[in-house]
Design a protein around this motif. Structure first.
Motif, PDB file in Angstrom:
ATOM      1  N   GLN A 441       0.749  -1.135   0.120  1.00  0.00           N
ATOM      2  CA  GLN A 441       0.129  -0.025  -0.040  1.00  0.00           C
ATOM      3  C   GLN A 441       0.843   1.308   0.095  1.00  0.00           C
ATOM      4  O   GLN A 441       0.617   2.235  -0.861  1.00  0.00           O
ATOM      5  N   GLU A 442       1.971   1.193   0.802  1.00  0.00           N
ATOM      6  CA  GLU A 442       2.909   2.293   0.941  1.00  0.00           C
ATOM      7  C   GLU A 442       3.557   2.606  -0.614  1.00  0.00           C
ATOM      8  O   GLU A 442       3.699   3.741  -1.188  1.00  0.00           O
ATOM      9  N   PHE A 443       4.000   1.486  -1.187  1.00  0.00           N
ATOM     10  CA  PHE A 443       4.325   1.575  -2.549  1.00  0.00           C
ATOM     11  C   PHE A 443       3.358   2.249  -3.705  1.00  0.00           C
ATOM     12  O   PHE A 443       3.909   3.011  -4.298  1.00  0.00           O
ATOM     13  N   ALA A 444       2.305   1.713  -3.414  1.00  0.00           N
ATOM     14  CA  ALA A 444       1.149   2.227  -4.483  1.00  0.00           C
ATOM     15  C   ALA A 444       0.988   3.902  -3.990  1.00  0.00           C
ATOM     16  O   ALA A 444       0.880   4.581  -4.893  1.00  0.00           O
ATOM     17  N   ASP A 445       0.977   3.978  -2.816  1.00  0.00           N
ATOM     18  CA  ASP A 445       0.684   5.396  -2.424  1.00  0.00           C
ATOM     19  C   ASP A 445       1.923   6.377  -2.979  1.00  0.00           C
ATOM     20  O   ASP A 445       1.484   7.487  -3.617  1.00  0.00           O
ATOM     21  N   GLU A 446       2.954   6.068  -3.041  1.00  0.00           N
ATOM     22  CA  GLU A 446       4.453   6.578  -3.544  1.00  0.00           C
ATOM     23  C   GLU A 446       4.162   6.623  -4.864  1.00  0.00           C
ATOM     24  O   GLU A 446       4.542   7.774  -5.516  1.00  0.00           O
ATOM     25  N   ILE A 447       3.735   5.755  -5.503  1.00  0.00           N
ATOM     26  CA  ILE A 447       3.730   5.748  -7.209  1.00  0.00           C
ATOM     27  C   ILE A 447       2.709   6.677  -7.605  1.00  0.00           C
ATOM     28  O   ILE A 447       2.809   7.589  -8.328  1.00  0.00           O
ATOM     29  N   ARG A 448       1.620   6.778  -6.601  1.00  0.00           N
ATOM     30  CA  ARG A 448       0.422   7.705  -7.156  1.00  0.00           C
ATOM     31  C   ARG A 448       0.965   9.231  -6.925  1.00  0.00           C
ATOM     32  O   ARG A 448       0.840  10.184  -7.758  1.00  0.00           O
ATOM     33  N   LYS A 449       1.769   9.383  -5.818  1.00  0.00           N
ATOM     34  CA  LYS A 449       2.288  10.698  -5.502  1.00  0.00           C
ATOM     35  C   LYS A 449       3.486  11.084  -6.445  1.00  0.00           C
ATOM     36  O   LYS A 449       3.441  12.316  -7.197  1.00  0.00           O
ATOM     37  N   LEU A 450       4.128  10.061  -6.940  1.00  0.00           N
ATOM     38  CA  LEU A 450       5.158  10.392  -8.104  1.00  0.00           C
ATOM     39  C   LEU A 450       4.672  10.858  -9.378  1.00  0.00           C
ATOM     40  O   LEU A 450       4.931  11.698 -10.381  1.00  0.00           O
ATOM     41  N   LYS A 451       3.338   9.787  -9.903  1.00  0.00           N
ATOM     42  CA  LYS A 451       2.604  10.341 -11.062  1.00  0.00           C
ATOM     43  C   LYS A 451       2.095  11.634 -11.060  1.00  0.00           C
ATOM     44  O   LYS A 451       2.056  12.353 -11.943  1.00  0.00           O
ATOM     45  N   ALA A 452       1.354  12.145  -9.760  1.00  0.00           N
ATOM     46  CA  ALA A 452       1.094  13.400  -9.916  1.00  0.00           C
ATOM     47  C   ALA A 452       1.992  14.398  -9.817  1.00  0.00           C
ATOM     48  O   ALA A 452       1.798  15.493 -10.594  1.00  0.00           O
ATOM     49  N   MET A 453       2.914  14.222  -9.238  1.00  0.00           N
ATOM     50  CA  MET A 453       4.307  15.294  -9.448  1.00  0.00           C
ATOM     51  C   MET A 453       4.928  15.236 -11.089  1.00  0.00           C
ATOM     52  O   MET A 453       5.153  16.380 -11.384  1.00  0.00           O
ATOM     53  N   ILE A 454       4.745  14.022 -11.463  1.00  0.00           N
ATOM     54  CA  ILE A 454       5.404  14.161 -13.024  1.00  0.00           C
ATOM     55  C   ILE A 454       4.203  14.874 -13.714  1.00  0.00           C
ATOM     56  O   ILE A 454       4.756  15.509 -14.815  1.00  0.00           O
ATOM     57  N   VAL A 455       3.014  14.574 -13.525  1.00  0.00           N
ATOM     58  CA  VAL A 455       1.926  15.603 -14.314  1.00  0.00           C
ATOM     59  C   VAL A 455       2.170  16.877 -14.194  1.00  0.00           C
ATOM     60  O   VAL A 455       2.044  17.750 -15.029  1.00  0.00           O
ATOM     61  N   LYS A 456       2.355  17.306 -12.838  1.00  0.00           N
ATOM     62  CA  LYS A 456       2.590  18.916 -12.445  1.00  0.00           C
ATOM     63  C   LYS A 456       3.880  19.384 -13.227  1.00  0.00           C
ATOM     64  O   LYS A 456       3.795  20.438 -13.968  1.00  0.00           O
ATOM     65  N   HIS A 457       4.865  18.516 -13.245  1.00  0.00           N
ATOM     66  CA  HIS A 457       6.195  19.015 -13.853  1.00  0.00           C
ATOM     67  C   HIS A 457       5.860  19.210 -15.206  1.00  0.00           C
ATOM     68  O   HIS A 457       6.373  19.942 -16.191  1.00  0.00           O
ATOM     69  N   GLU A 458       5.296  18.239 -15.855  1.00  0.00           N
ATOM     70  CA  GLU A 458       5.021  18.441 -17.352  1.00  0.00           C
ATOM     71  C   GLU A 458       4.045  19.436 -17.805  1.00  0.00           C
ATOM     72  O   GLU A 458       4.528  20.124 -18.674  1.00  0.00           O
ATOM     73  N   ASN A 459       3.258  19.922 -16.966  1.00  0.00           N
ATOM     74  CA  ASN A 459       2.590  21.073 -17.055  1.00  0.00           C
ATOM     75  C   ASN A 459       3.310  22.297 -17.042  1.00  0.00           C
ATOM     76  O   ASN A 459       3.315  23.385 -17.941  1.00  0.00           O
ATOM     77  N   ARG A 460       4.338  22.136 -16.275  1.00  0.00           N
ATOM     78  CA  ARG A 460       5.386  23.550 -16.147  1.00  0.00           C
ATOM     79  C   ARG A 460       6.179  23.500 -17.020  1.00  0.00           C
ATOM     80  O   ARG A 460       6.274  24.707 -17.607  1.00  0.00           O
ATOM     81  N   ILE A 461       6.657  22.313 -17.683  1.00  0.00           N
ATOM     82  CA  ILE A 461       7.492  22.461 -18.584  1.00  0.00           C
ATOM     83  C   ILE A 461       6.565  22.907 -20.110  1.00  0.00           C
ATOM     84  O   ILE A 461       7.445  23.635 -20.640  1.00  0.00           O
ATOM     85  N   ARG A 462       5.559  22.612 -20.314  1.00  0.00           N
ATOM     86  CA  ARG A 462       4.591  22.911 -21.329  1.00  0.00           C
ATOM     87  C   ARG A 462       4.532  24.396 -21.408  1.00  0.00           C
ATOM     88  O   ARG A 462       4.638  25.347 -22.462  1.00  0.00           O
TER      89      ARG A 462
END
Length: 496
Positions: A441-462
């Motif tokens: 469950q901790e791994f899943a939470d960490e993956i979800r947070k990383l995905k959200a961070m990646i989406v945020k950074h992608e928007n910033r890059i664009r």
């Protein structure tokens, strides 16, 4: 010349779409081309197959106005498959249990807690491993506890005892891909359709084919269902690719009682059947209409009632069991319709009645959520009619139930891995420990947070790229202006 109108209490059934805020929005519906409804519904939850990175997933949403509206992009998913999910089905005897089949060749059974998910769920109750190719069909037995049918592109049908994780019956009589399967009213017979254009009636305990026939001449997908009193209803295509439906008797499958051509659309039609009213709703993939018909004993047997029209095409659709309908408004059916814009639209079918009293003729006793047999009793040769309930006082979904344990029953509140027939990732002979569940469950939470961070950074890059491009464009226009102004003195001096 006198004209007599057919007498039927369902002649004026009408459909109505709920307001957008009462529906579910912002859902990334799967783009898979597999002929599945992509949606499964019961009185507690709505499950929808969605697009997801790194494997297959589906979203589970609790029923009710408090959870409707726009769904957040990072809403928890059920995501343990390594390939896209192709089909899902809620257990008819436990509203918290759902099965999913995937392109990764594995069938997984999940337990959803009351109130829905607060974290992404990656740990199933049990993995059912048998098929060698993708699993595109999962179907629960209507009367027996924990009996699940699965079918894959390996042309195999397997009937499982999910409580023990064991395959009870293996049926190998199809030469090609299986399109659909349906049990009859008491689950004693099985009806399948196949890419070889045949419909087959099969003894589900032995795998013996008791009857078969060519259903429709066209090469596209055919679907078939059992009606309550034993008749067979099919949808398919003609040689000229016209969509058709037919009604047949089990003892003479090759000679349809009724065969009607509808239109020339190319979407597969899903027949959704209500055994209480004998109404069939035809919903085609890519259609913007829902047609509904009443089956009677008088010719022409399949009576067209009406068409519900929508402005946009549908990608999938789910039908609520009758116990989840609102009897106070004379609602006899409710559909959850998925479209390309990410909206799950709720459509209610209602019989117009002025009285506010319970309408007994509209609501005979209907299918309940209690099983009539155990898996062991069913495979031993026993049959039983489904257990029916009255809707006079309405229906309230029960709290999470733990089914009766016969052997090592895995469908209980605590998810555990099966060592008999299931895949055990813990390396030992028993189930996963609470520590490993917490770690996952901790791994899943960490993956979800990383995905959200990646989406945020992608928007910033664009956004930064857009600013850089705009700055370059501004700089170039300034340079052009300066260049044009610098030529003027030179021209003047030349003239002098």
């Amino acid at each position: 010349m006198s004209f007599r109108v057919r007498s039927s209490k369902f002649r004026h059934v009408y459909g109505q779409a709920l307001k957008r805020e009462q529906c579910y929005d912002n859902i990334r519906v799967s783009k898979s081309s597999w002929d599945s409804t992509f949606c499964a519904v019961n009185p507690k939850f709505i499950a929808i197959i969605v697009e997801s990175a790194g494997g297959g997933a589906f979203i589970v949403l609790p029923q009710g106005n408090k959870t409707s509206g726009r769904i957040s992009a990072d809403h928890p998913l059920v995501g343990g498959h390594k390939g896209p999910v192709l089909d899902i089905a809620w257990c008819p005897h436990n509203d918290n249990v759902i099965a999913s089949g995937s392109e990764d060749c594995v069938v997984k059974v999940w337990h959803i807690p009351d109130g829905g998910l607060i974290k992404t769920l990656t740990e199933p109750i049990v993995d059912l491993v048998y098929h060698q190719r993708r699993v595109g069909l999962v179907l629960w037995h209507p009367t027996a506890q924990n009996v699940l049918l699965t079918a894959g592109s390996d042309n195999q049908v397997v009937i499982w005892n999910v409580g023990t994780g064991e395959a009870m019956v293996e049926i190998d009589c199809h030469p090609d891909v299986i399109y659909s399967a349906c049990f009859n009213w008491d689950g004693s017979e099985l009806l399948t359709t196949c890419k070889d254009k045949k419909i087959r009636m099969i003894n589900p305990r032995t795998g013996e084919v008791t009857a078969d026939a060519i259903a429709h001449e066209g090469s596209k997908a055919t679907r078939a269902i059992f009606l309550r009193h034993g008749l067979v209803f099919t949808t398919g295509f003609s040689k000229m690719s016209e969509r058709q439906y037919s009604l047949r008797t089990p003892d003479c499958l090759e000679e349809p009682i009724v065969m009607v051509e509808l239109d020339t659309s190319n979407g597969v039609m899903f027949p959704l059947y209500d055994p209480d009213t004998n109404l069939i709703y035809l919903c085609g993939k890519g259609d913007s209409v829902i047609r509904y018909f009443e089956i009677t004993a008088e010719p022409p047997f399949v009576h067209y009632i009406n068409t519900f029209q929508t402005p946009d095409p549908q990608r999938g659709i789910g039908m609520m069991p009758k116990r989840g309908c609102d009897v106070t408004t004379c609602e006899i059916a409710r559909f959850y319709r998925l479209n390309n814009s990410g909206l799950c639209q709720i459509i209610t079918m209602t019989v117009p009645r002025k009285s506010e009293l319970f309408q007994e003729d509209l609501y005979p006793d209907t299918l309940g959520d209690t099983f009539a047999l155990t898996a062991e009793e069913w495979i031993g040769g026993k049959d039983a009619e489904p257990i029916l309930i009255s809707l006079k006082d309405g229906y309230r979904p029960p709290e999470t139930k733990a089914p009766i344990a016969r052997k090592a029953n895995l469908l209980n509140k605590i998810p555990a891995k099966s060592s008999a027939g299931g895949r055990n990732d813990s390396g030992g002979g028993g189930g996963a420990t609470p520590v490993s569940d917490k770690t996952f469950q901790e791994f899943a939470d960490e993956i979800r947070k990383l995905k959200a961070m990646i989406v945020k950074h992608e928007n910033r890059i664009r956004a930064l790229e857009a600013e850089v491009a705009q700055s370059k464009q501004t700089a170039n226009s300034v340079d052009d202006t300066n260049g044009a102004g610098g030529d003027a003195p030179a021209m003047a001096s030349d003239e002098v």
